[in-house]
Design an enzyme around this catalytic site. Structure first.
Site, PDB file in Angstrom:
ATOM      1  N   LYS A  10       0.844  -1.209   0.000  1.00 33.58           N
ATOM      2  CA  LYS A  10       0.000   0.000   0.000  1.00 33.58           C
ATOM      3  C   LYS A  10       0.877   1.255   0.000  1.00 33.58           C
ATOM      4  CE  LYS A  10       0.848   1.409   4.463  1.00 33.58           C
ATOM      5  NZ  LYS A  10       1.636   2.555   4.829  1.00 33.58           N
ATOM      6  N   ASP A 136      -2.406  -2.102  10.839  1.00 30.67           N
ATOM      7  CA  ASP A 136      -2.652  -1.979   9.392  1.00 30.67           C
ATOM      8  C   ASP A 136      -3.164  -3.281   8.764  1.00 30.67           C
ATOM      9  OD1 ASP A 136      -1.901   0.644   9.365  1.00 30.67           O
ATOM     10  OD2 ASP A 136       0.091   0.309   8.515  1.00 30.67           O
TER      11      ASP A 136
HETATM   12  P1  ATP Z   1       4.440  -0.542   7.674  1.00 29.11           P
HETATM   13  O1  ATP Z   1       4.213   0.265   6.440  1.00 29.11           O
HETATM   14  O2  ATP Z   1       3.241  -1.389   8.067  1.00 29.11           O
HETATM   15  O3  ATP Z   1       5.034   0.221   8.802  1.00 29.11           O
HETATM   16  P2  ATP Z   1       6.936  -1.444   6.777  1.00 29.11           P
HETATM   17  O4  ATP Z   1       6.946  -1.538   5.294  1.00 29.11           O
HETATM   18  O5  ATP Z   1       7.507  -0.182   7.324  1.00 29.11           O
HETATM   19  O6  ATP Z   1       5.488  -1.666   7.292  1.00 29.11           O
HETATM   20  P3  ATP Z   1       7.729  -4.188   7.044  1.00 29.11           P
HETATM   21  O7  ATP Z   1       8.237  -4.396   5.647  1.00 29.11           O
HETATM   22  O8  ATP Z   1       6.440  -4.787   7.405  1.00 29.11           O
HETATM   23  O9  ATP Z   1       7.733  -2.629   7.407  1.00 29.11           O
HETATM   24  O10 ATP Z   1       8.889  -4.735   7.997  1.00 29.11           O
HETATM   25  C1  ATP Z   1       9.192  -4.252   9.252  1.00 29.11           C
HETATM   26  C2  ATP Z   1       9.961  -5.360  10.016  1.00 29.11           C
HETATM   27  O11 ATP Z   1       9.027  -6.397  10.314  1.00 29.11           O
HETATM   28  C3  ATP Z   1      11.062  -6.004   9.215  1.00 29.11           C
HETATM   29  O12 ATP Z   1      12.300  -5.421   9.469  1.00 29.11           O
HETATM   30  C4  ATP Z   1      11.025  -7.480   9.628  1.00 29.11           C
HETATM   31  O13 ATP Z   1      12.022  -7.792  10.571  1.00 29.11           O
HETATM   32  C5  ATP Z   1       9.664  -7.676  10.290  1.00 29.11           C
HETATM   33  N1  ATP Z   1       8.762  -8.607   9.560  1.00 29.11           N
HETATM   34  C6  ATP Z   1       7.965  -9.515  10.134  1.00 29.11           C
HETATM   35  N2  ATP Z   1       7.249 -10.174   9.209  1.00 29.11           N
HETATM   36  C7  ATP Z   1       7.591  -9.679   8.014  1.00 29.11           C
HETATM   37  C8  ATP Z   1       7.188  -9.978   6.674  1.00 29.11           C
HETATM   38  N3  ATP Z   1       6.299 -10.943   6.397  1.00 29.11           N
HETATM   39  N4  ATP Z   1       7.729  -9.263   5.674  1.00 29.11           N
HETATM   40  C9  ATP Z   1       8.630  -8.289   5.962  1.00 29.11           C
HETATM   41  N5  ATP Z   1       9.063  -7.993   7.195  1.00 29.11           N
HETATM   42  C10 ATP Z   1       8.553  -8.676   8.231  1.00 29.11           C
END
Ligand code: ATP
Length: 289
Positions: A10, A136
């Site tokens: 998203k 989220d």
């Molecule tokens: P958001 O936009 O919801 O804040 P994000 O893009 O900033 O998400 P994610 O890519 O979800 O962040 O990853 C944050 C941390 O979560 C990663 O550093 C990882 O260690 C952990 N994590 C746990 N499950 C997953 C997954 N399925 N995919 C990616 N990271 C994951």
């Protein structure tokens, strides 16, 4: 049985923080929009009762800390499921990027395991369970274009009439969402974006109107540590974008284009610049349609 699901990333077409709950959760008001960038997950039921996750990407944990495993365990324990599952994750969504990569993978797990384990839960039931794991995830279960309020779990669909292209670019940095929200508490929010105005512009199909109204109160926080975000935005705006913004807590930038040739030019420009590590020429998507 084997189920394959695409888990879409998203972007935020605007993100505001309007308060804080006693338990420390921030109250948000934001527009969520799926984009055509996705992870692919394959779920296969097993008789051994184990939850096993496999991924070729070194950047994601494959142990019990992964949101996919946590969602699976929550369903298994709540409904005393005897069966296990073997999950393969093909990761394409940038990690720690503000694109809800972990949340959308968890949403795919809720939806697939509901089917695979024959739980017959409604999306509302799944959302009620999912919010305990991440604010989220309910949006990622519902998908499309939505106004998100509360801590992220109060969702209202938005009728998207706007057509546009996107260039999405992530610099070579990982940003922790927790860090950004903690920092926000010591920053003064100088101006709040007009999220209702963005919603109306989306419903009217007014791409320029959307761009005039978008704002993200987390952007000054993340930019203060990583000014490269502003450099990428400027580069994309100099290369034909209507406007460029940070999504979520960053550091990923998305640029909005009302012309596909300009979008292709912007994509090439960011690719050549060396400012970003991952880049995509993409578009908004409603997975439910
Ligand atoms: P958001 O936009 O919801 O804040 P994000 O893009 O900033 O998400 P994610 O890519 O979800 O962040 O990853 C944050 C941390 O979560 C990663 O550093 C990882 O260690 C952990 N994590 C746990 N499950 C997953 C997954 N399925 N995919 C990616 N990271 C994951």
């Amino acid at each position: 049985m084997k189920i394959t699901r695409k888990a879409y990333a998203k972007i935020n077409l605007g993100l505001d923080v309007i308060g804080k709950r006693d338990d420390g959760y921030h109250l948000v008001k934001m527009i969520m929009q799926n984009v055509d960038i996705y992870d692919t997950l394959t779920f296969e039921d097993t008789k051994d009762g184990e939850i096993t996750l496999i991924s070729a990407d070194d950047g994601v944990p494959t142990d019990a800390s992964n949101l996919i495993c946590r969602a699976a365990l929550q369903l298994k324990e709540t409904f005393s499921v005897d069966k296990g599952v073997r999950i393969e994750l093909e990761k394409r969504i940038p990690i720690a990027a503000g694109m809800a990569g972990g949340s959308t993978d968890a949403a795919a797990a809720y939806l697939a395991l509901n089917e695979l384990w024959g739980l017959s839960l409604s999306k509302e039931d799944l959302c009620r369970m999912a919010v305990k794991l991440g604010a989220d995830i309910p949006y990622c279960i519902v998908g499309g274009t939505a106004l998100s309020e509360g801590i992220g779990e109060v969702l209202s669909p938005v009728d998207n009439k706007a057509e546009y292209q996107l260039v999405v670019a992530k610099p070579d940095i990982a940003v922790s969402t927790g860090w950004v929200y903690t920092e926000l508490d010591s920053h003064e929010i100088k101006s709040h974006p007009d999220i209702d105005g963005v919603k109306s512009a989306i419903e009217a199909g007014d791409v320029r109107g959307i761009c005039e109204k978008i704002g993200n109160v987390l952007e000054p926080v993340t930019v203060s540590k990583y000014p490269v975000i502003t450099d990428i935005e400027k580069l994309l705006e100099d290369n034909g974008a209507v406007r460029a913004f940070m999504t979520g807590s960053g550091p990923t930038v998305f640029a909005v284009y009302d012309d596909s040739k300009k979008a292709a030019k912007g994509y090439e420009a960011v690719k050549r610049s060396g400012l970003a590590r991952q880049f995509f020429l993409t578009k908004p998507i409603d997975p439910g349609q």
